[in-house]
Design a protein around this motif. Structure first.
Motif, mmCIF file in Angstrom:
data_model
loop_
_atom_site.group_PDB
_atom_site.id
_atom_site.type_symbol
_atom_site.label_atom_id
_atom_site.label_comp_id
_atom_site.label_asym_id
_atom_site.label_seq_id
_atom_site.Cartn_x
_atom_site.Cartn_y
_atom_site.Cartn_z
ATOM 1 N N ARG A 4 0.806 -1.358 0.113
ATOM 2 C CA ARG A 4 -0.131 0.118 0.015
ATOM 3 C C ARG A 4 0.810 1.191 0.128
ATOM 4 O O ARG A 4 1.255 1.814 1.059
ATOM 5 C CB ARG A 4 -0.966 -0.051 1.223
ATOM 6 N N GLU A 6 0.346 4.164 -2.044
ATOM 7 C CA GLU A 6 -0.356 5.275 -2.597
ATOM 8 C C GLU A 6 -1.113 6.156 -1.932
ATOM 9 O O GLU A 6 -1.871 5.427 -0.944
ATOM 10 C CB GLU A 6 -0.944 4.839 -4.030
ATOM 11 N N ALA A 7 -1.634 7.301 -1.940
ATOM 12 C CA ALA A 7 -2.535 7.928 -1.160
ATOM 13 C C ALA A 7 -3.467 8.834 -1.976
ATOM 14 O O ALA A 7 -3.051 9.114 -3.175
ATOM 15 C CB ALA A 7 -1.776 9.143 -0.328
ATOM 16 N N LEU A 34 -5.338 1.616 -1.258
ATOM 17 C CA LEU A 34 -4.602 2.558 -0.721
ATOM 18 C C LEU A 34 -3.779 2.388 0.893
ATOM 19 O O LEU A 34 -4.112 1.617 1.504
ATOM 20 C CB LEU A 34 -5.311 4.001 -0.854
ATOM 21 N N ALA A 36 -2.945 5.337 2.271
ATOM 22 C CA ALA A 36 -3.465 6.687 3.129
ATOM 23 C C ALA A 36 -4.670 7.335 2.356
ATOM 24 O O ALA A 36 -4.701 7.136 1.047
ATOM 25 C CB ALA A 36 -2.213 7.551 3.191
ATOM 26 N N GLU A 61 -3.209 5.180 7.115
ATOM 27 C CA GLU A 61 -3.222 6.342 7.499
ATOM 28 C C GLU A 61 -4.241 7.204 6.988
ATOM 29 O O GLU A 61 -4.428 7.275 5.925
ATOM 30 C CB GLU A 61 -1.663 6.786 7.061
ATOM 31 N N ARG A 268 -4.196 9.192 -7.480
ATOM 32 C CA ARG A 268 -3.410 8.875 -6.321
ATOM 33 C C ARG A 268 -1.905 9.019 -6.468
ATOM 34 O O ARG A 268 -1.566 9.263 -7.601
ATOM 35 C CB ARG A 268 -3.536 7.380 -6.052
ATOM 36 N N ILE A 271 2.817 7.504 -1.298
ATOM 37 C CA ILE A 271 2.599 7.806 0.045
ATOM 38 C C ILE A 271 3.669 8.585 0.562
ATOM 39 O O ILE A 271 3.601 9.116 1.660
ATOM 40 C CB ILE A 271 2.256 6.647 0.857
ATOM 41 N N LEU A 274 3.586 12.069 2.193
ATOM 42 C CA LEU A 274 3.008 12.580 3.556
ATOM 43 C C LEU A 274 4.124 13.170 4.459
ATOM 44 O O LEU A 274 3.982 14.048 5.201
ATOM 45 C CB LEU A 274 2.462 11.336 4.166
#
Length: 285
Positions: A4, A6-7, A34, A36, A61, A268, A271, A274
Motif C-alpha cells: 500500500r 499510494e494515497a 491505498l 493513506a 493512514e 493517487r 505515499i 506525506l
C-alpha cells in the motif's frame, strides 16, 4: 496483496457535501489498495476523528485535512490544508466563521430560487440532511440540489448545478469570503501545509500563478477534473515554483447513481509525499 504505497488526498464525507460517513471513505480507500487517505471536508474538520479511528482499525493512514472556501478574481478558490491541528481553538473558530458565511450563501441561493418561481425553503434543505448532519458539519449546494431534484424541478444533480447553482447559473450567489492568502495563513497557524485545490477548474492561470507565490506549499496537480494537458502544465508550475505535488479524487460519494467527482483512488500519488506534508517535528526519518 500488493504494498500500500499510494494515497488519495482529497475526499469529502457527510461532514460537508459528501454522501458517505468518514469511516466509509476510509474503508473504500482500504478496498482500493491505498495506504493513506485524506479527509478534506469543506470548512470543517468534524469528520476527521471518526476517520482516524477507522484508519487505526484498518491499518491505513488517515490525513487530517480541510478544504477552505475562498474567493479571488471573482470566483471560488479552494485551498486544502493537511495535518492541521484539528482541536486548535483559534482554527476551529475561524472555520466556524466560514460556515456562517456558507449559511449566508445558502440563504441567498434559496432567495434567488424563490424569485425564479421555485417553491423551496431552507427548512426543506435542513430537513433533507437532518439525519446525517452533526454539530460542526456544513450544508452546501449539493443539498439544495437534492431538494430541487426531489421536487421535480430538475432531472439530476448535474442539471441543478447547470441551471441554478453552478458558477454563473441563475441562482448562483457568492458573498464576500476570505482570500486564498488568508486561508494559507490560517492553515499554517494551525500547523498544517496549504495546497491549492484543482487549479484547472479555475480557468485563470495568471491567478493560479499569483496564488502560488502567496506562501502556498503545494499544488493539486492530479485531480479528477484535470486533463492530461492540465496535469502537465501544473506539474511544470509546481516544479518551477518549488511546490509539493499532490493528487486527489475529490470523491463526494454517489447521488442518483452518479459518482461525484470520481471514485476514491482514481487519482493517487506516492505515499512518501506525506512526510513532506507533515509538520517538520512529525516528519518520518
Amino acid at each position: 496483496m500488493s504494498a500500500r504505497i499510494e494515497a488519495d488526498l482529497h475526499t469529502h464525507t457527510t461532514a460537508s457535501d459528501g454522501t458517505q460517513r468518514p469511516a466509509a471513505n476510509v474503508q473504500m480507500a482500504f478496498d482500493a489498495g491505498l495506504g493513506a487517505i485524506a479527509i478534506t471536508d469543506h470548512d470543517t474538520v468534524s469528520g476527521v476523528a471518526e476517520a482516524l479511528a477507522e484508519g487505526l482499525k484498518l491499518g491505513i493512514e488517515v490525513v487530517p485535512g480541510v478544504e477552505i472556501s475562498t474567493v479571488a478574481g471573482g470566483q471560488d478558490i479552494h485551498v486544502l490544508g493537511y495535518y492541521i491541528q484539528t482541536e486548535d481553538p483559534q482554527f476551529l473558530e475561524r472555520l466556524s466563521s466560514l460556515r456562517d458565511t456558507r449559511d449566508t450563501r445558502n440563504q441567498m441561493i434559496i432567495d434567488r430560487l424563490q424569485q425564479l418561481g421555485l417553491d423551496i425553503t431552507m427548512a426543506e434543505v435542513l430537513k433533507e440532511v437532518e439525519n446525517i448532519k452533526r454539530q460542526g458539519d456544513t450544508v452546501g449546494r449539493p443539498h439544495i440540489a437534492a431538494v430541487l431534484l426531489g421536487k421535480g424541478y430538475v432531472a439530476s444533480i448535474s442539471e441543478a448545478f447547470e441551471k441554478y447553482l453552478g458558477t454563473g447559473a441563475a441562482a448562483y450567489a457568492n458573498p464576500p469570503r476570505i482570500e486564498p492568502a488568508t486561508a494559507i495563513a490560517w492553515i499554517h497557524d494551525a500547523g498544517g501545509k496549504a495546497v491549492l485545490a484543482h487549479p484547472g477548474i479555475y480557468h485563470n492561470d495568471a491567478l493560479v500563478e499569483a496564488i502560488a507565490q502567496q506562501g502556498l506549499d503545494g499544488i493539486e496537480v492530479y485531480h479528477s477534473d484535470h486533463t492530461p494537458e492540465d496535469e502537465a502544465k501544473y506539474l511544470l508550475l509546481a516544479q518551477r515554483s518549488g511546490l509539493l505535488i499532490t493528487a486527489g479524487s475529490d470523491f463526494h460519494g454517489e447521488r442518483g447513481g452518479v459518482v461525484f467527482h470520481a471514485p476514491i483512488g482514481s487519482k493517487r500519488i506516492g505515499i512518501d509525499i506525506l512526510q513532506h506534508l507533515q509538520p517538520e517535528k512529525e516528519q518520518r526519518p
